[in-house]
Design a protein around this motif. Structure first.
Motif, PDB file in Angstrom:
ATOM      1  N   ASP A 213       0.853  -1.186   0.000  1.00 45.33           N
ATOM      2  CA  ASP A 213       0.000   0.000   0.000  1.00 45.33           C
ATOM      3  C   ASP A 213       0.892   1.239   0.000  1.00 45.33           C
ATOM      4  N   ASP A 214       0.868   1.964  -1.112  1.00 46.94           N
ATOM      5  CA  ASP A 214       1.667   3.171  -1.233  1.00 46.94           C
ATOM      6  C   ASP A 214       0.772   4.288  -1.757  1.00 46.94           C
ATOM      7  N   PRO A 215       0.382   5.246  -0.909  1.00 47.17           N
ATOM      8  CA  PRO A 215      -0.502   6.329  -1.351  1.00 47.17           C
ATOM      9  C   PRO A 215       0.056   7.139  -2.521  1.00 47.17           C
ATOM     10  N   ASP A 216       1.390   7.229  -2.648  1.00 47.50           N
ATOM     11  CA  ASP A 216       1.998   7.972  -3.756  1.00 47.50           C
ATOM     12  C   ASP A 216       1.712   7.314  -5.104  1.00 47.50           C
ATOM     13  N   LYS A 217       1.608   5.987  -5.127  1.00 50.48           N
ATOM     14  CA  LYS A 217       1.329   5.264  -6.365  1.00 50.48           C
ATOM     15  C   LYS A 217      -0.172   5.189  -6.662  1.00 50.48           C
ATOM     16  N   GLY A 218      -1.000   5.438  -5.661  1.00 53.20           N
ATOM     17  CA  GLY A 218      -2.448   5.433  -5.878  1.00 53.20           C
ATOM     18  C   GLY A 218      -3.035   4.046  -6.073  1.00 53.20           C
ATOM     19  N   ILE A 219      -2.331   3.019  -5.604  1.00 57.06           N
ATOM     20  CA  ILE A 219      -2.832   1.659  -5.761  1.00 57.06           C
ATOM     21  C   ILE A 219      -2.410   0.827  -4.552  1.00 57.06           C
ATOM     22  N   LYS A 220      -3.309  -0.033  -4.144  1.00 57.93           N
ATOM     23  CA  LYS A 220      -3.032  -0.978  -3.062  1.00 57.93           C
ATOM     24  C   LYS A 220      -3.310  -2.366  -3.616  1.00 57.93           C
ATOM     25  N   TRP A 221      -2.463  -3.329  -3.253  1.00 63.01           N
ATOM     26  CA  TRP A 221      -2.746  -4.690  -3.649  1.00 63.01           C
ATOM     27  C   TRP A 221      -2.441  -5.647  -2.517  1.00 63.01           C
ATOM     28  N   VAL A 222      -3.196  -6.751  -2.519  1.00 61.58           N
ATOM     29  CA  VAL A 222      -3.065  -7.774  -1.498  1.00 61.58           C
ATOM     30  C   VAL A 222      -2.810  -9.101  -2.206  1.00 61.58           C
ATOM     31  N   LEU A 223      -1.769  -9.795  -1.801  1.00 66.07           N
ATOM     32  CA  LEU A 223      -1.383 -11.059  -2.411  1.00 66.07           C
ATOM     33  C   LEU A 223      -1.512 -12.186  -1.396  1.00 66.07           C
ATOM     34  N   ASP A 224      -2.222 -13.235  -1.780  1.00 66.41           N
ATOM     35  CA  ASP A 224      -2.250 -14.491  -1.031  1.00 66.41           C
ATOM     36  C   ASP A 224      -1.645 -15.539  -1.947  1.00 66.41           C
ATOM     37  N   ALA A 225      -0.641 -16.268  -1.450  1.00 68.92           N
ATOM     38  CA  ALA A 225       0.048 -17.241  -2.296  1.00 68.92           C
ATOM     39  C   ALA A 225       0.461 -18.468  -1.489  1.00 68.92           C
ATOM     40  N   ARG A 226       0.540 -19.595  -2.204  1.00 61.19           N
ATOM     41  CA  ARG A 226       0.979 -20.837  -1.576  1.00 61.19           C
ATOM     42  C   ARG A 226       2.463 -20.758  -1.225  1.00 61.19           C
ATOM     43  N   GLU A 227       3.263 -20.139  -2.100  1.00 61.03           N
ATOM     44  CA  GLU A 227       4.701 -20.054  -1.877  1.00 61.03           C
ATOM     45  C   GLU A 227       5.219 -18.722  -2.393  1.00 61.03           C
ATOM     46  N   VAL A 228       6.141 -18.123  -1.652  1.00 62.96           N
ATOM     47  CA  VAL A 228       6.758 -16.851  -2.048  1.00 62.96           C
ATOM     48  C   VAL A 228       8.253 -16.935  -1.790  1.00 62.96           C
ATOM     49  N   ARG A 229       9.020 -16.369  -2.732  1.00 56.69           N
ATOM     50  CA  ARG A 229      10.470 -16.256  -2.566  1.00 56.69           C
ATOM     51  C   ARG A 229      10.858 -14.780  -2.672  1.00 56.69           C
ATOM     52  N   PHE A 230      11.656 -14.318  -1.728  1.00 61.05           N
ATOM     53  CA  PHE A 230      12.207 -12.967  -1.754  1.00 61.05           C
ATOM     54  C   PHE A 230      13.657 -13.078  -2.217  1.00 61.05           C
ATOM     55  N   SER A 231      14.080 -12.132  -3.051  1.00 59.46           N
ATOM     56  CA  SER A 231      15.483 -12.113  -3.453  1.00 59.46           C
ATOM     57  C   SER A 231      16.340 -11.726  -2.251  1.00 59.46           C
ATOM     58  N   GLY A 232      17.642 -11.952  -2.371  1.00 56.85           N
ATOM     59  CA  GLY A 232      18.562 -11.637  -1.283  1.00 56.85           C
ATOM     60  C   GLY A 232      18.508 -10.176  -0.866  1.00 56.85           C
ATOM     61  N   ASP A 233      18.310  -9.274  -1.832  1.00 56.80           N
ATOM     62  CA  ASP A 233      18.236  -7.845  -1.514  1.00 56.80           C
ATOM     63  C   ASP A 233      16.799  -7.384  -1.248  1.00 56.80           C
ATOM     64  N   LYS A 234      15.845  -8.300  -1.269  1.00 56.93           N
ATOM     65  CA  LYS A 234      14.428  -8.072  -0.969  1.00 56.93           C
ATOM     66  C   LYS A 234      13.765  -7.064  -1.913  1.00 56.93           C
ATOM     67  N   THR A 235      14.278  -6.927  -3.137  1.00 61.95           N
ATOM     68  CA  THR A 235      13.643  -6.032  -4.112  1.00 61.95           C
ATOM     69  C   THR A 235      12.755  -6.797  -5.083  1.00 61.95           C
ATOM     70  N   THR A 236      12.907  -8.122  -5.133  1.00 62.42           N
ATOM     71  CA  THR A 236      12.113  -8.939  -6.043  1.00 62.42           C
ATOM     72  C   THR A 236      11.381 -10.007  -5.244  1.00 62.42           C
ATOM     73  N   LEU A 237      10.131 -10.222  -5.618  1.00 64.38           N
ATOM     74  CA  LEU A 237       9.258 -11.178  -4.952  1.00 64.38           C
ATOM     75  C   LEU A 237       8.695 -12.104  -6.020  1.00 64.38           C
ATOM     76  N   SER A 238       8.866 -13.423  -5.871  1.00 71.96           N
ATOM     77  CA  SER A 238       8.301 -14.410  -6.797  1.00 71.96           C
ATOM     78  C   SER A 238       7.301 -15.250  -6.035  1.00 71.96           C
ATOM     79  N   PHE A 239       6.158 -15.573  -6.676  1.00 67.77           N
ATOM     80  CA  PHE A 239       5.110 -16.293  -5.960  1.00 67.77           C
ATOM     81  C   PHE A 239       4.441 -17.327  -6.856  1.00 67.77           C
ATOM     82  N   HIS A 240       3.834 -18.339  -6.222  1.00 67.20           N
ATOM     83  CA  HIS A 240       3.199 -19.460  -6.911  1.00 67.20           C
ATOM     84  C   HIS A 240       1.783 -19.667  -6.367  1.00 67.20           C
TER      85      HIS A 240
END
Length: 187
Positions: free
Chosen positions: A55-82
């Motif tokens: 949720d970022d008011p500057d972007k004007g959009i909020k999203w909610v993700l529910d996933a069975r599996e999620v991977r964060f990159s080492g630097d936590k800038t990328t999120l992969s989900f299944h």
């Protein structure tokens, strides 16, 4: 007289029940939280059964993700989900829900790439089906070059490719367009 001789056994039984209660109770709470599956140095973090909100008011959009599996990159800038369900809540617009097999989100670029039997549902009663889609939070664009089918209460449209401008509320099917209007929808 029986109680006087047996009170240490009764006291021990009550103590064991109290300890047993506190040992069982945390197990139920841990099962409801995401499970950390793997952590490898430099590779990031893998979680199972997650609920993630962006949720970022500057972007004007909020999203909610529910996933069975999620991977964060080492630097936590990328999120992969299944096996996911994504709820998109644009500011001053109808809510949109998507479900599919896989996805990637980049915090740096603001892009959400989704693929694998995608099906979306709008608050206005329309549905969309495609194989992959790209959502750019920063620019407010949604696009794909794959076959698309959109259908709802008054029409259905199919074709190849899609470009949607969320800010201007415009949608284009890029080629091979077939439109079917329901009887009475033009009146």
């Amino acid at each position: 007289m029986f109680f006087k001789r047996q009170w240490p056994i009764f006291g021990l039984a009550v103590l064991l029940l109290v300890v047993g209660f506190f040992l069982i109770k945390p197990g139920k709470e841990v099962a409801q939280e995401p499970i950390v599956h793997e952590t490898l140095p430099g590779d990031g973090l893998k979680l199972e059964g997650i609920h993630y909100t962006q949720d970022d008011p500057d972007k004007g959009i909020k999203w909610v993700l529910d996933a069975r599996e999620v991977r964060f990159s080492g630097d936590k800038t990328t999120l992969s989900f299944h096996d996911f369900r994504l709820r998109i809540e644009p500011e001053n617009r109808a809510i949109f829900k998507l479900k599919g097999k896989r996805g990637d989100y980049s915090r740096d670029s603001g892009e959400i790439k989704l693929w694998g039997d995608l099906e979306g549902f709008s608050g206005a009663g329309y549905r969309i089906r495609t194989d992959d889609i790209l959502i750019n939070e920063k620019s407010g664009y949604v696009s794909t070059d794959k076959p698309v089918k959109i259908f709802g209460p008054s029409f259905s449209i199919s074709g190849k490719g899609l470009f949607m401008d969320l800010k201007k509320k415009r949608l284009r099917i890029l080629s091979d367009v077939v439109t079917i209007l329901e009887k009475g929808s033009l009146i």
